[in-house]
Every structure is written in structure tokens, then in C-alpha cells.
Design a protein around this motif. Structure first.
Motif, mmCIF file in Angstrom:
data_model
loop_
_atom_site.group_PDB
_atom_site.id
_atom_site.type_symbol
_atom_site.label_atom_id
_atom_site.label_comp_id
_atom_site.label_asym_id
_atom_site.label_seq_id
_atom_site.Cartn_x
_atom_site.Cartn_y
_atom_site.Cartn_z
ATOM 1 N N GLN A 248 0.835 -1.202 0.000
ATOM 2 C CA GLN A 248 0.000 0.000 0.000
ATOM 3 C C GLN A 248 0.867 1.248 0.000
ATOM 4 N N ASN A 249 1.930 1.175 0.812
ATOM 5 C CA ASN A 249 2.809 2.332 0.895
ATOM 6 C C ASN A 249 3.495 2.608 -0.444
ATOM 7 N N PHE B 119 1.110 4.369 -2.497
ATOM 8 C CA PHE B 119 1.025 5.761 -2.047
ATOM 9 C C PHE B 119 2.191 6.584 -2.598
ATOM 10 N N THR C 106 1.735 9.607 -5.177
ATOM 11 C CA THR C 106 2.174 10.937 -4.747
ATOM 12 C C THR C 106 3.134 11.545 -5.766
#
Ligand SMILES: Nc1ncnc2c1ncn2[C@@H]1O[C@H](COP(=O)(O)OP(=O)(O)OP(=O)(O)O)[C@@H](O)[C@H]1O
Ligand SMILES: [Mg+2]
Lengths: 238, 329, 297
Positions: C145-146, C149, C153
């Protein structure tokens, strides 16, 4: 309003490029500055536009002295310099180059910028055809048109042109000079035209200034300079 | 070192005699100085050679290097390997270090010689980070612990009378003196003039019959040889060859020394070496009462600030700046 | 499946390299200086973020703080130091060397100051999302998930940057100033201010990159040195002048390194990047996407 240059001296380190120059550029006309290579013509223009600092002397435009202003402030007073060598931003498109000329103008004037760009396209239809092309794909003459066009977007009151004819075919030179002369008549702006191509320049100018090794040797009516054979021999080489 | 100034050029023989005198003074003088200062002297000598290698490459040949520590590492590891694997005597390993580093420098120079400015800086920077990482990954080089490199005691009956530090100092000082004499001879020879010509104007130098590419590779090779010598001297003072000995910080420290001493003359190297060795110790004693953090980080800040200031105010070094000032008055 | 796994594992770290490359290129375009101090600026901004994180226990606030700190530090560095150095460094012998060394001096100051304020230990940086690999069809992939992200971003940041550069007057002025500062000045644009803005943007990108990478690398005064080298490699792959080139270079580098690491083991990561850098510099010095002949600056 006139441009008044008084006792202007400009040095490049130990080299004196302009010494004690005094002359006036009358409003609403074309003044040609002529002289041999290295006479100091470009240096003079660069100092008027604030890219270079004078050693002594003053430059007055509209009774305001320019010699301590930054280039950006000078541009805001309507003085636009189109430097030597077809200076456009080669990485931008033709249209972006023209827009660049109007970036500094206020938001309220955006419409006028758009109008000015349209006028440049009418003046140089070849630019209109190449709007989206990057400027480095243009021919030399087209680049010179673009460089001048970029200057016109700001609606200059005083246009400083440094050798617009450099490296161009005689026909193109005639065309550009003709356009300049017409443009001046229409807008009433003041043009200071630096040229190697003395005869072409003097033909459209009303006043001529001859520089020799950094000194103003003649400042006179353009026609008078053209007709003075001795003078032409001495300073212009023909 | 001061006699090397360009105002009066001593001949190679005069330089050698002078170096002998300096050597004797150091040899005798080392008996009157306390052990800690002697150890610092050895450090100065090691850094001095490293700085000379940078001055040759950056000052004379105009090629920037952020990775001199990597060449030092190559020299040091070669020397330590020669001891460990082949049991060669220590003094031979000094030559091995020089040769190995020079060979390596030649290879790097062939590729790096085509770069300049920020590209060369970036490539050598990558190099400075990469070589210790690589050494860490090769099992025979001892990983994080590294290899021991012990120059031992003075030979024979002197082992008892000459302290290990003094012995270390003598060896490092000898290396430094030899290195400086050779470096000065190189810079005043045709090779040095070639380097400066290429630095000043590559095209013009090429028109004068100099091969700029070869000249640059040569500078890389020679400079790396010096760096290899600096590497063994440095490892001798630490007694160890390990990845953590050749960090980016070492490369930067040497470059700092070279700039502060004056990048355009060998003569500045001694001053530069003293500065980078002394400043941290000055602060250590000065901030003994203060917190550990100040003692650890303040020297780095001061040295970096000095570097920044000297680049801004006297980019060619203090002696050059003084020279210009004097000419003005 | 295995190859695809190694490929996607490199995407999010590649995105971070892209950010650093973007920052380096932005500064290079405006000032013709490779900002080696960027590693210090990014770490400094990340520390500011960490302080906010500790004080308010809010990841998003910390992220914002890090970006703003990056912008301010970038502008500060340009106005207070770079301007002065660039003006001074005109002597023939040192003209190419001086800016590089100045940036190193700056890096040293940054790292020292960070050590003084925050100490030298490696500190953990929290993430907003899980770092466990996502599960697709019952099997876990090396993409969390990170990572998602991070990727989103960076894509968002780059899209904003692209919009600014392509669609606004400011962007036009920045592009013009990068390639023809004199013509830009003569067009009434304050090039020095544009330069400051370039450094500020770059600083912000560095701060963002720092916060995104810190959960993986941890944060210490010099923990971003390697990131700088990778970012520089990415920038060179793209040709130092092209922002898009740098972004693609970063992604290519991240994925390429992930493949090498996947097949040969982690100890070869650095050597691969280094070899890649040298090969690009030697074979295609203008970068994969850069303009021709811009190299021996
Ligand atoms: N940046 C500079 N540094 C040193 N000297 C310069 C510089 N620019 C111009 N000069 C010198 O100043 C003098 C005047 O140069 P300038 O460019 O003004 O001449 P010019 O009349 O425009 O010549 P040309 O017709 O060839 O364009 C020349 O002797 C030139 O060598
Ligand atoms: Mg000229």
C-alpha cells in the motif's frame, strides 16, 4: 520624449568600448547607429537596456535616468532590446517565444498581449504557419523575424535592434527593413537601429550616428551622411 | 615547501638536498616532541600525500575529483592483501599500493578523461561511494572489519628504543617527503606544463601538439599513484584497511584540505593537511566541557564553512589571493 | 510472474529517484550547478517533518511541513549562498570546479547542523500505509500500500509540475530562463527571482522525496548520500536538461536496479548504478533524452 545620452563611457575591464558619447535620439523616428566591427555598437545598446553598466555618464529616457535601473525595470518603461544574433529561445515554440515577450505585462493586459501576438503573425505570416514549431527548426531569417516579433509584443516605445540583417540574404534584409519602416510609421515608436549594413539602414532612418572606436564621430541627418562621400570613405569603407 | 614558489625555481638536485635537510630536521626533531603530536605528524604526512594527489589532478590538470578516497582504498587494500595472502614485507607493499592505484587510475582515467565539470564530479562521487561498498561485498577483503595493516616496530635493536608512533611518523614522513619532491619535479617538468595547458584551453593545447585525452589520463594515473601511497600511509596510522576508513567524508576532507591550502600549488598542500588534522583536535580539547554533539559536529561545520568562504573569497587558495592583493597595492 | 514481481518492486523506489533527479535538473537548468547539497537539504526537510510527526503525531501535517521546509531551505540556499558564489567564481582555473566544491561545503554544513540538532543516530520514520506486500489472487507481491502511495504521490507531484511548466506564465518564464537567461531578462522577467523559485521548487521536491524514502532508509544526517548518487545517475540518464528525461531516468534506474538485485543479490545494486552512470556518460553523454551537445559544461 527623447533618449538623451550624455558623456557615456563604458568599459569591459581594461577595454574601453565607448568613450564619452553624447547624442540624442529624437522621438518617433528611426535612428541608425553605424560603425565597424568592435566600434562599440552592441555595448551601447546593452548599456541602454541595463544588461551592462556604464562607467560614467547618463542615459535619460522620458527625463528618467536609466543607468541604475535593472533590465526588467527598463523593459517596463517600454524600452525593448532585440540583441545581436537572432536571439530567440530555441527550446520553446514560436508561439511560446512570442508569449514570452508579454509575460511581464499585467493580467489586465492579457488581451492586448493576445492582440499583439496576432499583429505579429499578420506582420510575419511565416511565423503564423510555424506557430507550434520549436524555434530551433526555423531558418535564420524566420528566427530574426521571431526575435523582432518577441520585442514587439511588449508594444515598445523605444525599440533597440542590434544588427537585424546579420547573415540574411539581401532580399530578406530589404523585406525586414521595409517592415520596420512601415511599423514605425504606424505605431510612432522610436527605433534605434544598429547596423553593419550602413546604406540599407540609413535609407530608412532619419538620423544617423557613426561610431568609431567607441567615439561618436558624426551625428547627423541620415541623408547627409549618405551623401557625404568623404565621410563614407573615412568611416564606412565605401 | 615554501621554496617551491615559482619566483625562484630551484633545480631538481637542489630540491633533493632541501628534502634531505627537511627529513633530517624531522628525524631529529621527532625526539623532542610528545607521542600524541608525533602521531598527529604522521596523520598530517598521510593527508599531505592525499592532498598532493588532488592538487595534481584538480589544480594542475583541471579535473575535479570527489572520489580520491576510492583510489586510496584501492592502494590500501592491495597492500593489505599482499601482506595477508603472500606474506610480503611491509615496505614492498608501499610500492604495490602505488602501482595498483595507478593502474586503477589509468583505467578510470580512460573513461573519466572524457568528462568534465559536474559530470566528472558526479562520476567520481559515485566512485567514492561505490568502492567501499564493493570492498564490503567481496569476502576476501574482510567485509566490515576489513584487513589488518600493521607496520610493526622498528627493525632489530631499535625496536625497544624507537616508539611505535615515532616509527610510524618516520615512515609516513619519508613517504610524504618523497611524494612532494616527485610531485614538484613533475609539475615543473614538461608533463606539468602540458596539464596546465590542457586545463587552460583544451583546443589551444591540442593545436600545440598536445594530446589532451592522453594528458588527462596521464594526470589520472599519476594522481592515483599518489593517492595509493596516501592510502597505505593512512592505513598505517589506523592499523587497519576497512570500508569505513574510506568514506565519502574522507574524500571531501582531502578536497577541503586541497582547497584551503590552495588548489593551484603543491606548496599549499602542507598547510591544507595541517588544517584538516588540527581543526578537529583543537575543537576536541576546546569543547571538552561542552556536549559530545558539539565536539562531533562543530569541526565539520567549521571546516565546511571555511571551504565555502575560501571558494567565495579566494577560489585559488590563500597564497594566490595574497599574491593578487599585493599586486594591487 | 517472477520477472513482473521484480519489475514492480522497482517502481516506487524509481519514483523517488525521479523526484531527486527532478530537483537536481531544476537547479541545473536555472543555475548550471549540480546541487550536491540536495542530499543535505532533503535530510534537513525530512528531520523537520519528523519533528512535526513527533509533536503532532500526524503524518500528513509532517509531510506538509517537510515540503514547506524544503521550499524555504532551497530558496534560502539560493539567495544567501549560491548567488554569492556564482557571482564570484569567475577565475579561469576554478570556474567549473568552484560551484561543485561550494555545494560540497554546503552539504558539510547541512550535515553538521543536522547532527547538532538531531544527533547522528539513525531514526525510524513512520509511514501512513502498510508496508506489507499486497495480496493478489492469493499470492503476495512485492508492492505494498505504501509503495502505491509513493507512486501516486510522485505522479501527482509531477503532474502539478507539468501543468505549471506547460500551462502557466511562470512555467514559460522558468523554461525560457533555463535556456536563454538573457533573452528572458530582456523580456522583462526577473531571472534572479525565477532562479530562486527553481531552487525552492527543487527543495520542495527533495523534502517530499525525503519523507517518502525515509521509512525505508531511515533518517540520519548522511542517510541520503546514496539517494543523491542515484538521483544524479537518473538525471544524467535523462540528460541533465530534460525534466521528463530525469523522471523517466529515475523510473528506469529503479526498475533496472530492482531486476539486478533480484537476480544477483543486493550487494550489486550500487555497482550496477555506477556502471550504468559511466556507460551513459561515455556512450550517450547527452543522456537518453537530452539535447545533443550540451555536455562539456
Ligand atoms: N564581454 C566583453 N568582454 C571584453 N571585451 C568586450 C566584451 N564585449 C565586447 N568587448 C569589446 O568591446 C568592444 C566593442 O564591442 P561591441 O560588441 O560593442 O562592438 P560592435 O560594434 O557591436 O561590433 P560588431 O559590429 O562586430 O558587432 C570590442 O573591442 C570588443 O572586443
Ligand atoms: Mg555588435
Amino acid at each position: 520624449m527623447t533618449l538623451r545620452v550624455r558623456g557615456l563611457t563604458i568599459d569591459h575591464g581594461a577595454i574601453r568600448a565607448i568613450s564619452n558619447a553624447t547624442f540624442n535620439v529624437p522621438r518617433g523616428s528611426i535612428t541608425a547607429i553605424i560603425g565597424a566591427n568592435g566600434a562599440g555598437k552592441s555595448t551601447l545598446l546593452r548599456t541602454i537596456s541595463g544588461l551592462k553598466r556604464a562607467t560614467t555618464g547618463s542615459i535619460l529616457w522620458d527625463e528618467i535616468s536609466l543607468e541604475h535601473l535593472q533590465t526588467e525595470q527598463i523593459v517596463r518603461r517600454g524600452i525593448i532590446h532585440v540583441p545581436e544574433g537572432r536571439s530567440v529561445v530555441t527550446e520553446l515554440t514560436v508561439h511560446e517565444n512570442l508569449m514570452l515577450g508579454g509575460v511581464w505585462r499585467l493580467r489586465a493586459q492579457k488581451e492586448d498581449v493576445a492582440a499583439a501576438i496576432e499583429e505579429v503573425y499578420q506582420l510575419f505570416p511565416r511565423l503564423n504557419e510555424r506557430k507550434k514549431q520549436r524555434a530551433d527548426t526555423l531558418s535564420g531569417g524566420e528566427r530574426q523575424m521571431l526575435a523582432i516579433g518577441r520585442g514587439l509584443i511588449a508594444r515598445p516605445q523605444l525599440l533597440l535592434l542590434d544588427e537585424p540583417s546579420l547573415g540574411l540574404a539581401p532580399l530578406v534584409v530589404e523585406q525586414i527593413f521595409h517592415t520596420l519602416s512601415e511599423l514605425q510609421g504606424k505605431t510612432g515608436m522610436t527605433i534605434l537601429l544598429v547596423e553593419q549594413n550602413a546604406m540599407s539602414a540609413l535609407r530608412i532612418a532619419s538620423q544617423g550616428i557613426v561610431l568609431d572606436q567607441g567615439r561618436v564621430v558624426i551625428a547627423d541627418n541620415a541623408r547627409a551622411i549618405m551623401n557625404d562621400t568623404a565621410l563614407r570613405h573615412a568611416y564606412l569603407g565605401y | 615547501m615554501l621554496v617551491v614558489r615559482s619566483s625562484h625555481k630551484p633545480s631538481a638536485t637542489k630540491r633533493t638536498i632541501l628534502a634531505l635537510i627537511v627529513g633530517i630536521i624531522l628525524f631529529v626533531g621527532s625526539n623532542f616532541i610528545d607521542e600524541y603530536r608525533i602521531f598527529q605528524g604522521a596523520q598530517v604526512a598521510a593527508y599531505l600525500v592525499g592532498i598532493v594527489s588532488i592538487v595534481l589532478l584538480t589544480g594542475y590538470s583541471g579535473q575535479i575529483t570527489l572520489g580520491q578516497g576510492a583510489f586510496m582504498a584501492v592502494g590500501s587494500y592491495s597492500a593489505a592483501l599482499a601482506v595477508q595472502e603472500f606474506g610480503l614485507p611491509i615496505w614492498i607493499t608501499f610500492f604495490i599500493a602505488v602501482l595498483a592505484a595507478a593502474l586503477f587510475g589509468a583505467i578510470i582515467g580512460i573513461s573519466a578523461g572524457r568528462l568534465s565539470g559536474p559530470y566528472l564530479a558526479g562520476a567520481t562521487l559515485a566512485f567514492a561511494v561505490g568502492i567501499p561498498a564493493l570492498a564490503n561485498a567481496i569476502p576476501i577483503l574482510g567485509g566490515e572489519q576489513g584487513l589488518s595493516f600493521d607496520i610493526g616496530y622498528a627493525p632489530g635493536k631499535y625496536a625497544d628504543t624507537v616508539s611505535p608512533y615515532k616509527w610510524l611518523f618516520w615512515i609516513c614522513a619519508l613517504c610524504a617527503i618523497i611524494a612532494v619532491v616527485i610531485a614538484v619535479n613533475i609539475t615543473s617538468s614538461g608533463l606539468g606544463r602540458q596539464w596546465r595547458a590542457v586545463r587552460a584551453h583544451e583546443t589551444a593545447a591540442a593545436l600545440c601538439g598536445i594530446n589532451p585525452a592522453r594528458s588527462k589520463v596521464m594526470a589520472f594515473t599519476v594522481s592515483s599513484g599518489f593517492a595509493g601511497l596516501a592510502g597505505v600511509s593512512f592505513s598505517a596510522t589506523v592499523g587497519l584497511v576497512s570500508p569505513s576508513g574510506f568514506t565519502l567524508a574522507l574524500s571531501f576532507l582531502l578536497l577541503t584540505g586541497a582547497i584551503l591550502g590552495g588548489i593551484s600549488h603543491i606548496s599549499g598542500a602542507l598547510g591544507g593537511a595541517i588544517i584538516v588534522v588540527i581543526i578537529p583536535t583543537v575543537f576536541e580539547s576546546w569543547t571538552e566541557e561542552a556536549s559530545l554533539g558539539v565536539a562531533t559536529y562543530l569541526p565539520g561545520i567549521i571546516v565546511s564553512a571555511l571551504l565555502l568562504l575560501s571558494i567565495a573569497l579566494a577560489p585559488e587558495g590563500p597564497s594566490e589571493a595574497l599574491h593578487k592583493l599585493r599586486r594591487k597595492h | 510472474m517472477n520477472l513482473i514481481n521484480t519489475l514492480i518492486a522497482g517502481v516506487s523506489i524509481g519514483a523517488i529517484y525521479s523526484l531527486i533527479a527532478f530537483a537536481l535538473i531544476l537547479v541545473w537548468r536555472s543555475t548550471r550547478v549540480v546541487n550536491f547539497a540536495q542530499a543535505g537539504q532533503a535530510a534537513f526537510s525530512t528531520y523537520v517533518g519528523l519533528s512535526f510527526e513527533k509533536a503532532f503525531n500526524n503524518f500528513w501535517l509532517a509531510l506538509l511541513a517537510a515540503i514547506i521546509a524544503g521550499v524555504l531551505v532551497g530558496a534560502f540556499v539560493e539567495v544567501v549562498i549560491v548567488r554569492f558564489i556564482v557571482k564570484r567564481a569567475t577565475s579561469a582555473a576554478t570556474v567549473t570546479v568552484a560551484p561543485v566544491i561550494a555545494m560540497l561545503g554546503l552539504l558539510g554544513i547541512f550535515q553538521g547542523v543536522m547532527g547538532l540538532i538531531w544527533g547522528g543516530e539513525y531514526q525510524a520514520y513512520p509511514t501512513a500505509f502498510s508496508r506489507d506486500g499486497l495480496t493478489i489472487n492469493g499470492s503476495q507481491i512485492p508492492f505494498s500500500q505504501n509503495d502505491l502511495f509513493v507512486l501516486l504521490t510522485v505522479v501527482a507531484a509531477m503532474s502539478v509540475a507539468a501543468l505549471i511548466f506547460q500551462k502557466t506564465s511562470l512555467g514559460l518564464a522558468m523554461r525560457a530562463a533555463a535556456f536563454a537567461p538573457e533573452v528572458t531578462r530582456l523580456s522583462g522577467i526577473r531571472v534572479s527571482r525565477i532562479r530562486t523559485l527553481g531552487w525552492a521548487f527543487a527543495g520542495g521536491a527533495g523534502g517530499l522525496a525525503g519523507v517518502l524514502v525515509a521509512p525505508t532508509t531511515f533518517i540520519a544526517p548522511n542517510s541520503f548520500d546514496l539517494l543523491l548518487v542515484f538521483g544524479f545517475t537518473a538525471a544524467v540518464i535523462g540528460g541533465l536538461d530534460s525534466l521528463i528525461g530525469g523522471v523517466l531516468g529515475g523510473l528506469a534506474l529503479g526498475i533496472g536496479l530492482s531486476v539486478v538485485t533480484g537476480y544477483l543479490g543486493g550487494s550489486y545494486t550500487f555497482m550496477t548504478a555506477f556502471v550504468l552512470l559511466i556507460v551513459v556518460l561515455l556512450i550517450r553523454p547527452q543522456g537518453i533524452l537530452g539535447a545533443r551537445g550540451a555536455r562539456r559544461a
